[in-house]
Design a protein around this motif. Structure first.
Motif, PDB file in Angstrom:
ATOM      1  N   ASN A  72      -6.619  10.428   6.122  1.00 39.99           N
ATOM      2  CA  ASN A  72      -6.920  11.082   7.396  1.00 39.99           C
ATOM      3  C   ASN A  72      -7.258  10.085   8.505  1.00 39.99           C
ATOM      4  OD1 ASN A  72      -7.001  14.150   7.363  1.00 39.99           O
ATOM      5  ND2 ASN A  72      -8.044  13.697   5.455  1.00 39.99           N
ATOM      6  N   VAL A  73      -8.034   9.053   8.184  1.00 38.79           N
ATOM      7  CA  VAL A  73      -8.525   8.129   9.205  1.00 38.79           C
ATOM      8  C   VAL A  73      -7.534   7.004   9.498  1.00 38.79           C
ATOM      9  CG1 VAL A  73     -10.364   6.495   9.806  1.00 38.79           C
ATOM     10  CG2 VAL A  73     -10.930   8.634   8.641  1.00 38.79           C
ATOM     11  N   VAL A  74      -6.931   6.459   8.454  1.00 35.93           N
ATOM     12  CA  VAL A  74      -6.087   5.271   8.606  1.00 35.93           C
ATOM     13  C   VAL A  74      -4.600   5.596   8.526  1.00 35.93           C
ATOM     14  CG1 VAL A  74      -5.782   2.875   7.813  1.00 35.93           C
ATOM     15  CG2 VAL A  74      -7.937   4.040   7.399  1.00 35.93           C
ATOM     16  N   GLY A  75      -4.261   6.783   8.005  1.00 28.95           N
ATOM     17  CA  GLY A  75      -2.861   7.074   7.719  1.00 28.95           C
ATOM     18  C   GLY A  75      -2.374   6.282   6.534  1.00 28.95           C
ATOM     19  N   ALA A  76      -3.319   5.954   5.626  1.00 30.50           N
ATOM     20  CA  ALA A  76      -2.991   5.110   4.468  1.00 30.50           C
ATOM     21  C   ALA A  76      -2.132   5.858   3.459  1.00 30.50           C
ATOM     22  CB  ALA A  76      -4.272   4.628   3.804  1.00 30.50           C
ATOM     23  N   ASP A  77      -1.217   5.152   2.851  1.00 27.43           N
ATOM     24  CA  ASP A  77      -0.376   5.693   1.780  1.00 27.43           C
ATOM     25  C   ASP A  77      -1.213   5.780   0.510  1.00 27.43           C
ATOM     26  OD1 ASP A  77       1.758   6.537   0.298  1.00 27.43           O
ATOM     27  OD2 ASP A  77       2.879   4.659   0.402  1.00 27.43           O
ATOM     28  N   VAL A 151       0.988  -6.610  14.711  1.00 29.25           N
ATOM     29  CA  VAL A 151       0.156  -5.784  15.599  1.00 29.25           C
ATOM     30  C   VAL A 151      -0.365  -4.541  14.892  1.00 29.25           C
ATOM     31  CG1 VAL A 151       0.157  -4.393  17.711  1.00 29.25           C
ATOM     32  CG2 VAL A 151       1.290  -6.634  17.675  1.00 29.25           C
ATOM     33  N   ALA A 152       0.532  -3.795  14.240  1.00 31.41           N
ATOM     34  CA  ALA A 152       0.122  -2.552  13.571  1.00 31.41           C
ATOM     35  C   ALA A 152      -0.873  -2.830  12.456  1.00 31.41           C
ATOM     36  CB  ALA A 152       1.352  -1.835  13.015  1.00 31.41           C
ATOM     37  N   LEU A 153      -0.665  -3.922  11.725  1.00 31.55           N
ATOM     38  CA  LEU A 153      -1.566  -4.256  10.623  1.00 31.55           C
ATOM     39  C   LEU A 153      -2.963  -4.570  11.133  1.00 31.55           C
ATOM     40  CD1 LEU A 153      -2.237  -4.899   7.695  1.00 31.55           C
ATOM     41  CD2 LEU A 153      -1.309  -7.206   8.066  1.00 31.55           C
ATOM     42  N   GLY A 187       3.088  -2.602   8.824  1.00 31.84           N
ATOM     43  CA  GLY A 187       1.640  -2.568   9.019  1.00 31.84           C
ATOM     44  C   GLY A 187       0.926  -1.411   8.358  1.00 31.84           C
ATOM     45  N   THR A 188       1.682  -0.529   7.672  1.00 38.63           N
ATOM     46  CA  THR A 188       1.049   0.576   6.948  1.00 38.63           C
ATOM     47  C   THR A 188       0.215   0.029   5.805  1.00 38.63           C
ATOM     48  OG1 THR A 188       2.866   2.070   7.476  1.00 38.63           O
ATOM     49  CG2 THR A 188       1.456   2.689   5.626  1.00 38.63           C
ATOM     50  N   ILE A 189      -0.963   0.603   5.617  1.00 38.70           N
ATOM     51  CA  ILE A 189      -1.872   0.158   4.566  1.00 38.70           C
ATOM     52  C   ILE A 189      -1.845   1.137   3.391  1.00 38.70           C
ATOM     53  CG2 ILE A 189      -4.356  -0.020   4.022  1.00 38.70           C
ATOM     54  CD1 ILE A 189      -4.732  -1.488   6.634  1.00 38.70           C
ATOM     55  N   ALA A 190      -1.953   0.609   2.190  1.00 37.00           N
ATOM     56  CA  ALA A 190      -2.026   1.442   0.991  1.00 37.00           C
ATOM     57  C   ALA A 190      -3.481   1.561   0.545  1.00 37.00           C
ATOM     58  CB  ALA A 190      -1.184   0.830  -0.130  1.00 37.00           C
ATOM     59  N   SER A 191      -3.896   2.757   0.172  1.00 35.96           N
ATOM     60  CA  SER A 191      -5.304   2.989  -0.189  1.00 35.96           C
ATOM     61  C   SER A 191      -5.563   2.663  -1.653  1.00 35.96           C
ATOM     62  CB  SER A 191      -5.696   4.444   0.106  1.00 35.96           C
ATOM     63  OG  SER A 191      -4.858   5.350  -0.587  1.00 35.96           O
TER      64      SER A 191
END
Length: 416
Positions: A72-77, A151-153, A187-191
């Motif tokens: 919800n907060v980060v859009g993490a996978d 930048v996104a990261l 830049g997408t982060i994985a949880s």
């Protein structure tokens, strides 16, 4: 073809021995994860693993709650965690695998301890296309520069720090555990390796009643509930450690019968001071200092790291702070928004869903680090700090709320 984590969740202990071709523990963090390969194809680079297994000090609910907050907060996978309960065949299979790794010298006893003593496990899918930050910054001479220029990261790292703050998870950005930060090219982060560290008041009091197991320097020794409650709230604000599980307490007591022993090592809890530190870039400065220390260590080695320019550090910091502030706003929205909080109303649909799914289990005590009381107190202090109050004022507000909520709960339980 590699076997999926959902298929592996159905294995017997014998099938774990049959189907696992290679396994390797991660090197960073308080606990880490175990990478599993089901294809016998060397050199067993981490991205080729079939799935991962993670030991838990409680149930899986603190992990799944954390994954949903990060989404919800980060859009993490999400790694799609699947729980293996303590006495399941799958848990037995993992423990046999870890014991085999220790015997062969592929895993130290210290690294194996969390697996052999785990209350449960989760199996998680491999986040293909993602890279551990602990690998990426040193993979090539300009690896660190590439990270800073993504930048996104940089923005997502700021959001991640904000999300971990409300979860109480201090074992990532705040403590420089870059092995728990995975990202892909966009830049997408994985949880990965995420959990809620929302320590139960009752569990901390129980642990502190035991000789040599007080994590608050004797403050919990008071039998006055008000004093203990203030100590607990102060511990939430200042960081401290996660709550030990019943299994850890039992093991500690067993060791104590044979003489003095150290209390179990517990994961660090995020400090509430991160609210201000993140907004003013101090969290980034701490991360920079850790990374620059590693740059220094690599000087003169076969793989030196190219030091980023001052401008690159400055721009990365600017982006991180933007992300952190965006993350705080996302947390506000998740928890109902500032105005709604001032009226004591939870209204966001995301929060309503989380509350419906986790509130009851958060009160049940099934996991000492998913305490709904702890979350409510942390939320109150978070909002006080967001409104410009001092830490002392935030602790006072959190303590008052804890007393009100706990007394109301105890009264309801007594009448019921």
């Amino acid at each position: 073809m590699p076997i999926s984590h959902n298929e592996a969740a159905k294995w017997s202990a014998a099938q774990w021995a049959q189907y696992v071709k290679h396994a390797r523990a991660s090197g960073d963090g308080a606990v880490g994860v175990l990478f599993i390969w089901t294809d016998d194809v060397p050199p067993f680079a981490i991205p080729t693993a079939a799935f991962v297994a993670k030991p838990l000090g409680g149930s899986a609910v603190s992990t799944t709650f954390a994954e949903k907050v990060l989404g919800n907060v980060v859009g993490a996978d999400s790694p799609d965690s699947v729980e293996l309960k303590k006495h399941s065949n799958g848990s037995a299979g993992i423990r046999l695998l870890v014991a085999k790794l220790v015997k062969s010298g592929q895993m130290t006893k210290e690294r194996a301890a969390p697996y052999l003593k785990a209350d449960s496990f989760v199996l998680q899918k491999m986040m293909h296309g993602y890279t551990e930050m602990s690998d990426a910054y040193k993979a090539t001479p300009d690896g660190l520069k590439k990270i800073l220029n993504n930048v996104a990261l940089m923005k997502n790292l700021g959001k991640l720090a904000a999300a971990d703050l409300i979860l109480g998870n201090g074992d990532r950005v705040e403590n420089g555990n870059f092995g728990n930060i995975m990202f892909n090219a966009d830049g997408t982060i994985a949880s990965i390796d995420s959990s809620s560290l929302l320590a139960s008041f009752e569990q901390m009091a129980k642990a502190s009643d035991l000789e040599n197991m007080d994590y608050f320097g004797g403050a919990f020794a008071s039998r006055d509930d008000n004093q203990r409650r203030e100590t607990w709230v102060t511990g939430i604000a200042q960081g401290g450690m996660a709550a030990p599980t019943d299994s850890q307490i039992k093991g500690f007591q067993a060791k104590m019968t044979g003489g003095a022993t150290a209390a179990p090592t517990l994961a660090p809890v995020a400090k509430m001071s991160a609210v201000e530190k993140g907004q003013h870039g101090l969290l980034f400065d701490e991360m920079k200092a850790e990374l620059m220390g590693r740059v220094e260590q690599a000087r003169g080695t076969a793989k030196p790291i190219t030091e980023p320019s001052d401008n690159e550090w400055s721009e990365a910091k600017r982006l991180f702070v933007i992300g952190f502030k965006d993350g705080l706003h996302a947390v506000d929205n998740l928890l109902g928004g500032k105005a709604k909080f001032r009226r004591g109303v939870f209204a966001s649909s995301a929060w309503s869903g989380l509350k419906k799914e986790y509130k009851e289990v958060g009160f049940s005590g099934v996991d000492p680090n998913l305490s709904w009381f702890s979350l409510v107190v942390r939320r109150e202090m978070y909002m006080q700090l967001r409104r410009g109050k001092t830490m002392e004022q935030a602790i006072a507000a959190g303590t008052a709320l804890a007393a009100k909520k706990q007394n109301k709960f105890l009264e309801k339980k007594r009448v019921g």
